[in-house]
Scaffold this motif. Structure first.
Motif: not given
Length: 306
Positions: A133-138, A145-151, A235-236, A292-294
């Motif tokens: 039920e989710r969109t690709p952007c979700a 965000r997970r990847c950016m924060n990790k690096v 995307a909404l 985490c959400m990821a």
């Protein structure tokens, strides 16, 4: 042809919300002045020694990188790095990644790349067939965000700058208001509180409309990717973009007004909804619940895969 309101030279743009015509040089100064102010307001450069800039290869993020680099060019005590997330979208990400790498080479900024495939063992093209039920952007937004924060955390960045412009910020404010998600609204960047394991986000372009960011990138000769993500139509956010653009066309300055209204109430929102203490997820990323959400979304995908 219209003349620049400041010097009388040929104008390259008309700023409807303040009624001024600007030539190329005065327009660039106009953008740069606002970005410098935002950096001063959002970052304490006495304590900030490493700034990471998330770049996709598009106009906004590459303009943000170049502007941060230019503003801090004389600060030898501040290191600037760039981070790109490769989501694994065929026909879209490769070209943008190449342009991101090129600008980093030109201005001698270290460039770090992280991919969904290596970090999450999947690509967005694979995720697109397992959406539910989710969109690709979700999915993409959470994973990015997970990847950016990790690096950013791994390279010791004190803050992570993104290319969010005024349009992005106004859309985010309106989206959260209409969904009644006031608590999420209170957590919008730029962040002022440092949470363990979470690199604070800053938004140098938050007072620069998207059209102005585009023109600035063109005038600076930035070789950016103008490709459109194949999943963007779902995307909404697009609906909110249309609403705000329509309001802006009828009443120039609406986008600034939305952001200014949010800034006025933000201290009250943060007082009512203070940031919760974060725990570490099993993947090593911080999360309010400990999971985490990821990772939750990855579990969803695994179940659909069978």
């Amino acid at each position: 042809m219209a003349r620049c309101s400041k010097c009388g030279q040929d104008a390259v743009t008309y700023i409807r919300y303040n009624g001024s015509h600007l030539c190329a040089e005065h327009f660039k100064e106009y953008v740069e002045r606002r970005v410098k102010k935002e950096l001063r307001d959002q970052v304490d450069l006495k304590d900030t020694k490493r700034i990471a800039v998330a770049i996709s290869g598009g106009k906004d993020s590459l303009a943000a990188l170049l502007l941060v680099h230019d503003v801090l060019a004389e600060r030898r005590d501040v290191e600037i790095s760039a981070i790109t997330v490769d989501e694994g979208i065929a026909g879209y990400r490769p070209e943008a990644l190449e342009k991101a790498q090129r600008l980093c080479r030109e201005i001698d900024v270290p460039h770090h790349t992280i991919s969904f495939e290596n970090e999450l063992d999947l690509t967005m093209d694979e995720v697109s067939g397992l959406l539910g039920e989710r969109t690709p952007c979700a999915y993409c937004g959470v994973f990015r965000r997970r990847c950016m924060n990790k690096v950013a955390r791994d390279i010791g960045a004190d803050v992570l700058a993104t290319g969010h412009n005024l349009d992005d910020m106004a859309q985010a404010v309106l989206m959260n208001f209409t969904r009644g998600d006031v608590e999420r609204l209170a957590r919008l960047g730029p962040h002022v509180k440092v949470q363990p394991g979470l690199v604070p986000r800053i938004h140098p372009l938050r007072q620069v409309p998207e059209k102005e960011a585009y023109l600035y990138a063109m005038l600076r000769g930035i070789d950016f990717s103008d490709a459109v993500c194949p999943y963007w139509e779902a995307a909404l956010r697009n609906e909110y973009r249309d609403i705000i653009d329509s309001m802006e066309a009828r009443s120039p300055g609406t986008k600034f007004s939305i952001l200014a209204s949010y800034d006025a109430i933000r201290p009250l929102l943060r007082e009512k909804y203070p940031q919760s203490n974060l725990a570490l997820c099993s993947c090593g990323e911080p999360s309010p619940s400990g999971r985490c959400m990821a990772c939750a979304l990855l579990d969803e995908i695994k179940k659909r895969k069978g």
